[in-house]
Design a protein around this motif. Structure first.
Motif, PDB file in Angstrom:
ATOM      1  N   ALA A 132       0.833  -1.209   0.000  1.00 21.90           N
ATOM      2  CA  ALA A 132       0.000   0.000   0.000  1.00 21.90           C
ATOM      3  C   ALA A 132       0.866   1.257   0.000  1.00 21.90           C
ATOM      4  O   ALA A 132       0.614   2.203  -0.755  1.00 21.90           O
ATOM      5  CB  ALA A 132      -0.934  -0.001   1.215  1.00 21.90           C
ATOM      6  N   TRP A 133       1.890   1.282   0.836  1.00 24.21           N
ATOM      7  CA  TRP A 133       2.784   2.444   0.935  1.00 24.21           C
ATOM      8  C   TRP A 133       3.503   2.671  -0.391  1.00 24.21           C
ATOM      9  O   TRP A 133       3.635   3.800  -0.846  1.00 24.21           O
ATOM     10  CB  TRP A 133       3.782   2.196   2.067  1.00 24.21           C
ATOM     11  CG  TRP A 133       4.568   3.376   2.508  1.00 24.21           C
ATOM     12  CD1 TRP A 133       5.836   3.700   2.108  1.00 24.21           C
ATOM     13  CD2 TRP A 133       4.187   4.408   3.420  1.00 24.21           C
ATOM     14  NE1 TRP A 133       6.256   4.848   2.725  1.00 24.21           N
ATOM     15  CE2 TRP A 133       5.264   5.299   3.532  1.00 24.21           C
ATOM     16  CE3 TRP A 133       3.038   4.644   4.153  1.00 24.21           C
ATOM     17  CZ2 TRP A 133       5.218   6.415   4.354  1.00 24.21           C
ATOM     18  CZ3 TRP A 133       3.010   5.760   4.971  1.00 24.21           C
ATOM     19  CH2 TRP A 133       4.082   6.629   5.064  1.00 24.21           C
ATOM     20  N   SER A 134       3.950   1.595  -1.025  1.00 21.05           N
ATOM     21  CA  SER A 134       4.666   1.713  -2.299  1.00 21.05           C
ATOM     22  C   SER A 134       3.765   2.230  -3.416  1.00 21.05           C
ATOM     23  O   SER A 134       4.208   3.009  -4.268  1.00 21.05           O
ATOM     24  CB  SER A 134       5.248   0.351  -2.704  1.00 21.05           C
ATOM     25  OG  SER A 134       6.171  -0.072  -1.740  1.00 21.05           O
ATOM     26  N   PHE A 136       1.216   4.270  -3.050  1.00 19.12           N
ATOM     27  CA  PHE A 136       1.077   5.705  -2.837  1.00 19.12           C
ATOM     28  C   PHE A 136       2.352   6.441  -3.237  1.00 19.12           C
ATOM     29  O   PHE A 136       2.302   7.504  -3.866  1.00 19.12           O
ATOM     30  CB  PHE A 136       0.734   6.006  -1.373  1.00 19.12           C
ATOM     31  CG  PHE A 136       0.768   7.468  -1.065  1.00 19.12           C
ATOM     32  CD1 PHE A 136      -0.176   8.325  -1.595  1.00 19.12           C
ATOM     33  CD2 PHE A 136       1.757   7.998  -0.257  1.00 19.12           C
ATOM     34  CE1 PHE A 136      -0.145   9.683  -1.333  1.00 19.12           C
ATOM     35  CE2 PHE A 136       1.798   9.349   0.012  1.00 19.12           C
ATOM     36  CZ  PHE A 136       0.840  10.194  -0.526  1.00 19.12           C
ATOM     37  N   GLY A 164      -3.119   6.332  -6.959  1.00 18.47           N
ATOM     38  CA  GLY A 164      -2.234   5.768  -5.937  1.00 18.47           C
ATOM     39  C   GLY A 164      -2.768   5.993  -4.533  1.00 18.47           C
ATOM     40  O   GLY A 164      -2.724   5.096  -3.690  1.00 18.47           O
ATOM     41  N   THR A 165      -3.312   7.176  -4.300  1.00 21.63           N
ATOM     42  CA  THR A 165      -3.886   7.489  -2.991  1.00 21.63           C
ATOM     43  C   THR A 165      -5.102   6.624  -2.720  1.00 21.63           C
ATOM     44  O   THR A 165      -5.253   6.057  -1.633  1.00 21.63           O
ATOM     45  CB  THR A 165      -4.271   8.983  -2.925  1.00 21.63           C
ATOM     46  OG1 THR A 165      -3.110   9.768  -3.181  1.00 21.63           O
ATOM     47  CG2 THR A 165      -4.832   9.346  -1.573  1.00 21.63           C
ATOM     48  N   GLU A 168      -3.989   3.072  -2.046  1.00 18.17           N
ATOM     49  CA  GLU A 168      -3.370   2.963  -0.718  1.00 18.17           C
ATOM     50  C   GLU A 168      -4.427   2.972   0.370  1.00 18.17           C
ATOM     51  O   GLU A 168      -4.424   2.131   1.267  1.00 18.17           O
ATOM     52  CB  GLU A 168      -2.377   4.107  -0.486  1.00 18.17           C
ATOM     53  CG  GLU A 168      -1.709   4.001   0.870  1.00 18.17           C
ATOM     54  CD  GLU A 168      -1.414   5.313   1.538  1.00 18.17           C
ATOM     55  OE1 GLU A 168      -0.630   5.301   2.489  1.00 18.17           O
ATOM     56  OE2 GLU A 168      -1.981   6.343   1.147  1.00 18.17           O
ATOM     57  N   LEU A 172      -5.151  -0.124   2.860  1.00 21.10           N
ATOM     58  CA  LEU A 172      -4.998   0.052   4.307  1.00 21.10           C
ATOM     59  C   LEU A 172      -6.318  -0.177   5.030  1.00 21.10           C
ATOM     60  O   LEU A 172      -6.339  -0.736   6.130  1.00 21.10           O
ATOM     61  CB  LEU A 172      -4.431   1.439   4.624  1.00 21.10           C
ATOM     62  CG  LEU A 172      -2.967   1.662   4.253  1.00 21.10           C
ATOM     63  CD1 LEU A 172      -2.556   3.096   4.529  1.00 21.10           C
ATOM     64  CD2 LEU A 172      -2.053   0.688   4.980  1.00 21.10           C
TER      65      LEU A 172
END
Length: 190
Positions: A132-134, A136, A164-165, A168, A172
């Motif tokens: 998820a972080w990647s 974003f 991407g947001t 993510e 999450l």
């Protein structure tokens, strides 16, 4: 309803991310058409996202209890974010954006380090967090390339950032709902 602080911290992260997207995509001009500048507000939204992201990462991986030196660094970075925000209010735009970009890079490293450490410790959700972080970060990179002049300022980079947001936040949210279900089942079994 879960009785855990992480869900409140996550809500703050999502709210700050929403504020960031509204500012950076110019949606405030729909409400305030005569508003000329957004430099201070835009930078402030970045600092708010960074602060809330680190708060979420610390809470998600329980770094207060397992992080030791890492949690101390993450707390100090949160202090750095607040100080940088206050300093940036009195700088010209070039140096203020340079400062926010530098602190953003440090915050990204903190998030990645937390995920990698959790993965090494065997945290069951670390892989999904890093995914998820990647996603974003990839969206943020597309947006950043426009700002530094390596990509054309078209509608594609902001749309990649939005995608991407959204991905993510969706991942999450699924991770946290799984966590909630797991904790609920465990509690019922006990």
């Amino acid at each position: 309803s879960a009785g855990e602080r992480i869900y409140l911290v996550y809500s703050g992260y999502i709210a700050s991310m929403f504020f960031y997207i509204v500012i950076y995509n110019g949606y405030l001009r729909l409400v305030f058409p005569d508003w000329g500048g957004q430099g201070i507000v835009a930078r402030s939204s970045v600092y708010i996202v960074m602060y809330s992201a680190i708060a979420f990462v610390r809470e998600f991986f329980n770094t207060r209890y397992v992080g030791g030196w890492f949690d101390a660094i993450a707390r100090n970075v949160q202090v750095l974010i607040v100080v940088s925000l206050l300093i940036s209010l009195f700088m010209n735009d070039f140096y203020a954006f340079l400062l926010s970009d530098t602190v953003s890079f440090i915050s990204i490293i903190i998030g990645l380090t937390a995920g990698i450490q959790a993965l090494q410790r065997g945290h069951p959700l670390a892989k999904l967090f890093l995914l998820a972080w990647s996603i974003f970060l990839a969206g943020g990179l597309a947006w950043s390339l426009v700002w530094v002049g390596y990509a054309e300022p078209t509608t594609l980079p902001p749309n990649i950032l939005l995608l991407g947001t959204a991905l993510e936040v969706g991942l999450l949210s699924l991770i946290l709902s799984y966590r909630y279900s797991f904790l609920k089942e465990t509690s019922e079994r006990l």
